[in-house]
Design a protein around this motif. Structure first.
Motif, PDB file in Angstrom:
ATOM      1  N   ARG A  16       0.332  -1.390   0.330  1.00 46.15           N
ATOM      2  CA  ARG A  16       0.041   0.384  -0.034  1.00 46.15           C
ATOM      3  C   ARG A  16       0.992   1.728   0.522  1.00 46.15           C
ATOM      4  O   ARG A  16       0.395   2.405  -0.577  1.00 46.15           O
ATOM      5  CB  ARG A  16      -0.982  -0.095   1.106  1.00 46.15           C
ATOM      6  CG  ARG A  16      -2.193  -1.111   1.113  1.00 46.15           C
ATOM      7  CD  ARG A  16      -3.333  -1.035   2.016  1.00 46.15           C
ATOM      8  NE  ARG A  16      -3.869   0.191   1.715  1.00 46.15           N
ATOM      9  CZ  ARG A  16      -5.066   0.297   1.843  1.00 46.15           C
ATOM     10  NH1 ARG A  16      -5.881  -0.661   2.217  1.00 46.15           N
ATOM     11  NH2 ARG A  16      -5.991   1.297   1.417  1.00 46.15           N
ATOM     12  N   TRP A  17       1.792   0.794   1.269  1.00 45.41           N
ATOM     13  CA  TRP A  17       2.499   2.380   1.397  1.00 45.41           C
ATOM     14  C   TRP A  17       3.942   2.447  -0.876  1.00 45.41           C
ATOM     15  O   TRP A  17       3.776   3.772  -1.323  1.00 45.41           O
ATOM     16  CB  TRP A  17       3.432   1.639   2.235  1.00 45.41           C
ATOM     17  CG  TRP A  17       4.960   3.322   2.289  1.00 45.41           C
ATOM     18  CD1 TRP A  17       4.281   4.053   2.901  1.00 45.41           C
ATOM     19  CD2 TRP A  17       6.252   3.236   1.703  1.00 45.41           C
ATOM     20  NE1 TRP A  17       5.447   4.697   2.335  1.00 45.41           N
ATOM     21  CE2 TRP A  17       7.099   4.557   2.022  1.00 45.41           C
ATOM     22  CE3 TRP A  17       7.311   1.635   1.138  1.00 45.41           C
ATOM     23  CZ2 TRP A  17       8.233   4.329   1.400  1.00 45.41           C
ATOM     24  CZ3 TRP A  17       8.539   2.091   0.539  1.00 45.41           C
ATOM     25  CH2 TRP A  17       8.876   3.320   1.073  1.00 45.41           C
ATOM     26  N   VAL A  18       3.822   1.914  -1.377  1.00 44.98           N
ATOM     27  CA  VAL A  18       4.669   1.527  -2.577  1.00 44.98           C
ATOM     28  C   VAL A  18       3.883   2.504  -3.267  1.00 44.98           C
ATOM     29  O   VAL A  18       4.068   3.468  -4.374  1.00 44.98           O
ATOM     30  CB  VAL A  18       5.183   0.665  -2.704  1.00 44.98           C
ATOM     31  CG1 VAL A  18       5.906   0.218  -4.184  1.00 44.98           C
ATOM     32  CG2 VAL A  18       6.128  -0.266  -2.289  1.00 44.98           C
ATOM     33  N   GLY A  19       3.364   1.800  -3.324  1.00 44.07           N
ATOM     34  CA  GLY A  19       1.608   2.268  -3.974  1.00 44.07           C
ATOM     35  C   GLY A  19       1.049   3.748  -4.220  1.00 44.07           C
ATOM     36  O   GLY A  19       0.353   4.777  -4.785  1.00 44.07           O
ATOM     37  N   HIS A  20       1.548   4.894  -3.001  1.00 46.00           N
ATOM     38  CA  HIS A  20       0.772   5.512  -2.334  1.00 46.00           C
ATOM     39  C   HIS A  20       2.007   6.305  -2.310  1.00 46.00           C
ATOM     40  O   HIS A  20       2.216   6.835  -1.045  1.00 46.00           O
ATOM     41  CB  HIS A  20      -0.487   5.955  -1.664  1.00 46.00           C
ATOM     42  CG  HIS A  20      -1.438   4.615  -2.029  1.00 46.00           C
ATOM     43  ND1 HIS A  20      -1.004   3.454  -2.147  1.00 46.00           N
ATOM     44  CD2 HIS A  20      -2.416   5.272  -3.046  1.00 46.00           C
ATOM     45  CE1 HIS A  20      -2.178   3.072  -2.509  1.00 46.00           C
ATOM     46  NE2 HIS A  20      -3.288   4.212  -2.619  1.00 46.00           N
ATOM     47  N   PRO A  21       2.398   7.202  -3.299  1.00 41.54           N
ATOM     48  CA  PRO A  21       4.301   7.821  -2.586  1.00 41.54           C
ATOM     49  C   PRO A  21       3.165   9.615  -1.909  1.00 41.54           C
ATOM     50  O   PRO A  21       3.990  10.003  -0.794  1.00 41.54           O
ATOM     51  CB  PRO A  21       4.116   8.452  -3.878  1.00 41.54           C
ATOM     52  CG  PRO A  21       4.524   7.599  -4.776  1.00 41.54           C
ATOM     53  CD  PRO A  21       2.626   7.343  -4.682  1.00 41.54           C
ATOM     54  N   GLY A  22       2.390  10.469  -2.111  1.00 39.30           N
ATOM     55  CA  GLY A  22       1.836  10.935  -1.355  1.00 39.30           C
ATOM     56  C   GLY A  22       2.015  10.390   0.276  1.00 39.30           C
ATOM     57  O   GLY A  22       1.909  11.264   0.864  1.00 39.30           O
ATOM     58  N   THR A  23       1.773   8.905   0.860  1.00 42.92           N
ATOM     59  CA  THR A  23       2.274   8.608   2.053  1.00 42.92           C
ATOM     60  C   THR A  23       2.962   9.786   3.060  1.00 42.92           C
ATOM     61  O   THR A  23       2.980   9.459   4.079  1.00 42.92           O
ATOM     62  CB  THR A  23       1.774   7.395   2.349  1.00 42.92           C
ATOM     63  OG1 THR A  23       2.943   6.786   1.626  1.00 42.92           O
ATOM     64  CG2 THR A  23       0.143   7.100   1.843  1.00 42.92           C
ATOM     65  N   ASP A  24       4.304   9.623   2.089  1.00 46.63           N
ATOM     66  CA  ASP A  24       5.789   9.597   2.807  1.00 46.63           C
ATOM     67  C   ASP A  24       4.979  11.085   2.780  1.00 46.63           C
ATOM     68  O   ASP A  24       5.551  11.411   4.176  1.00 46.63           O
ATOM     69  CB  ASP A  24       6.350  10.038   2.090  1.00 46.63           C
ATOM     70  CG  ASP A  24       6.753   8.978   0.682  1.00 46.63           C
ATOM     71  OD1 ASP A  24       6.624   7.222   1.845  1.00 46.63           O
ATOM     72  OD2 ASP A  24       7.820   8.703   0.257  1.00 46.63           O
ATOM     73  N   LEU A 142      10.561  18.628   8.957  1.00 49.97           N
ATOM     74  CA  LEU A 142       9.799  17.686   7.587  1.00 49.97           C
ATOM     75  C   LEU A 142      10.931  17.274   7.135  1.00 49.97           C
ATOM     76  O   LEU A 142      10.195  15.972   6.319  1.00 49.97           O
ATOM     77  CB  LEU A 142       8.748  18.949   7.762  1.00 49.97           C
ATOM     78  CG  LEU A 142       8.020  18.628   6.446  1.00 49.97           C
ATOM     79  CD1 LEU A 142       6.557  17.135   6.991  1.00 49.97           C
ATOM     80  CD2 LEU A 142       6.988  19.080   5.889  1.00 49.97           C
ATOM     81  N   ALA A 143      11.512  18.253   6.276  1.00 49.78           N
ATOM     82  CA  ALA A 143      12.156  17.967   5.238  1.00 49.78           C
ATOM     83  C   ALA A 143      12.807  16.874   4.677  1.00 49.78           C
ATOM     84  O   ALA A 143      13.146  15.698   4.496  1.00 49.78           O
ATOM     85  CB  ALA A 143      12.736  18.675   4.620  1.00 49.78           C
ATOM     86  N   LEU A 144      13.819  16.839   6.027  1.00 49.66           N
ATOM     87  CA  LEU A 144      14.620  15.151   6.636  1.00 49.66           C
ATOM     88  C   LEU A 144      13.806  14.315   6.750  1.00 49.66           C
ATOM     89  O   LEU A 144      14.024  12.993   6.585  1.00 49.66           O
ATOM     90  CB  LEU A 144      15.488  16.170   7.981  1.00 49.66           C
ATOM     91  CG  LEU A 144      15.975  16.618   7.761  1.00 49.66           C
ATOM     92  CD1 LEU A 144      16.891  17.193   9.295  1.00 49.66           C
ATOM     93  CD2 LEU A 144      17.200  16.254   6.810  1.00 49.66           C
ATOM     94  N   LEU A 145      12.678  14.146   7.503  1.00 45.03           N
ATOM     95  CA  LEU A 145      12.314  13.183   7.287  1.00 45.03           C
ATOM     96  C   LEU A 145      11.422  12.869   6.745  1.00 45.03           C
ATOM     97  O   LEU A 145      11.796  11.405   5.906  1.00 45.03           O
ATOM     98  CB  LEU A 145      10.400  13.594   8.878  1.00 45.03           C
ATOM     99  CG  LEU A 145      11.128  13.538  10.362  1.00 45.03           C
ATOM    100  CD1 LEU A 145      10.047  14.271  11.221  1.00 45.03           C
ATOM    101  CD2 LEU A 145      12.471  11.664  10.823  1.00 45.03           C
ATOM    102  N   LEU A 146      10.990  13.633   4.917  1.00 49.39           N
ATOM    103  CA  LEU A 146      10.066  13.195   4.255  1.00 49.39           C
ATOM    104  C   LEU A 146      11.442  12.652   3.533  1.00 49.39           C
ATOM    105  O   LEU A 146      10.968  11.659   2.228  1.00 49.39           O
ATOM    106  CB  LEU A 146       9.985  14.213   3.240  1.00 49.39           C
ATOM    107  CG  LEU A 146       9.496  13.840   1.972  1.00 49.39           C
ATOM    108  CD1 LEU A 146       8.779  13.586   1.706  1.00 49.39           C
ATOM    109  CD2 LEU A 146       9.329  16.232   0.696  1.00 49.39           C
ATOM    110  N   GLY A 147      12.990  12.841   3.779  1.00 51.51           N
ATOM    111  CA  GLY A 147      13.735  12.125   2.724  1.00 51.51           C
ATOM    112  C   GLY A 147      14.095  10.730   3.672  1.00 51.51           C
ATOM    113  O   GLY A 147      14.564  10.622   2.435  1.00 51.51           O
ATOM    114  N   ILE A 148      13.430  10.822   4.540  1.00 51.02           N
ATOM    115  CA  ILE A 148      14.724   9.782   5.274  1.00 51.02           C
ATOM    116  C   ILE A 148      13.132   8.886   4.352  1.00 51.02           C
ATOM    117  O   ILE A 148      13.219   7.752   4.003  1.00 51.02           O
ATOM    118  CB  ILE A 148      13.965   9.642   6.145  1.00 51.02           C
ATOM    119  CG1 ILE A 148      15.083  10.242   7.333  1.00 51.02           C
ATOM    120  CG2 ILE A 148      13.907   7.733   7.261  1.00 51.02           C
ATOM    121  CD1 ILE A 148      15.758  10.262   9.093  1.00 51.02           C
ATOM    122  N   ALA A 149      12.116   8.453   4.110  1.00 50.85           N
ATOM    123  CA  ALA A 149      10.746   8.264   3.985  1.00 50.85           C
ATOM    124  C   ALA A 149      11.046   7.967   2.473  1.00 50.85           C
ATOM    125  O   ALA A 149      11.740   6.639   1.700  1.00 50.85           O
ATOM    126  CB  ALA A 149       9.461   8.775   4.052  1.00 50.85           C
TER     127      ALA A 149
END
Length: 173
Positions: A16-24, A142-149
């Motif tokens: 589910r996560w792979v199919g929905h990049p917006g979840t990051d 926020l940017a760092l956490l997005l980068g990790i995801a």
């Protein structure tokens, strides 16, 4: 292409996560908000708020640089994906479900590298005092956490492309 790791529940969550990049973005926003709330309630734990201005600027510019370099690796991976000519690579690219999922993921990763670098560079302009009274460092968190995801997403895509490419090479005469 889930990699076969973890139990069935974990594999369903990963799919589910792979199919929905917006979840990051949602995950990064939720974690940043929870951390912000915890810092406000406890008065402790503001890791990016502790350093002085010079060290924060170093963190911002280093992050922007690392993310930009990572973006160039992602571009190379997209080129490998696009140039693959074996049966499995054709399936990855032309399958209605897999192809669109891969394209969405690649675009989301490339756009995130631009967003993360931009946020960090903007923070280096806006964070001008000894303490970050304006809270710019929260945008960087926020940017760092997005980068990790998005890093985990890159690893998933690299694994899928390498696996398909290697399997295709094994079938060549």
């Amino acid at each position: 292409m889930s990699g076969g790791r973890g139990g069935p529940a974990l594999q369903r969550i990963r799919a589910r996560w792979v199919g929905h990049p917006g979840t990051d973005w949602a995950i990064a926003s939720l974690l940043t908000s929870l951390h912000f709330l915890a810092v406000r309630l406890s008065g402790a734990g503001d890791v990016l708020g502790w350093p002085g201005n010079g060290q924060r600027l170093g963190i911002y510019t280093t992050t922007a640089t690392v993310v930009a370099i990572t973006g160039s690796f992602v571009t190379a991976a997209v080129a490998q994906y696009a140039s693959g000519s074996g049966r499995r690579m054709r399936i990855l690219r032309t399958s209605e479900a897999l192809g669109s999922q891969f394209r969405r993921n690649w675009v989301s990763i490339l756009s995130a590298t631009l967003a993360i670098s931009g946020i960090c560079l903007l923070a280096s302009i806006l964070d001008t005092t000894g303490r970050d009274h304006g809270g710019v460092h929260w945008a960087v968190e926020l940017a760092l956490l997005l980068g990790i995801a998005r890093s985990y997403r890159v690893l998933y895509l690299f694994r899928a492309v390498i696996t398909a490419g290697d399997a295709d090479l094994g079938e060549m005469p």
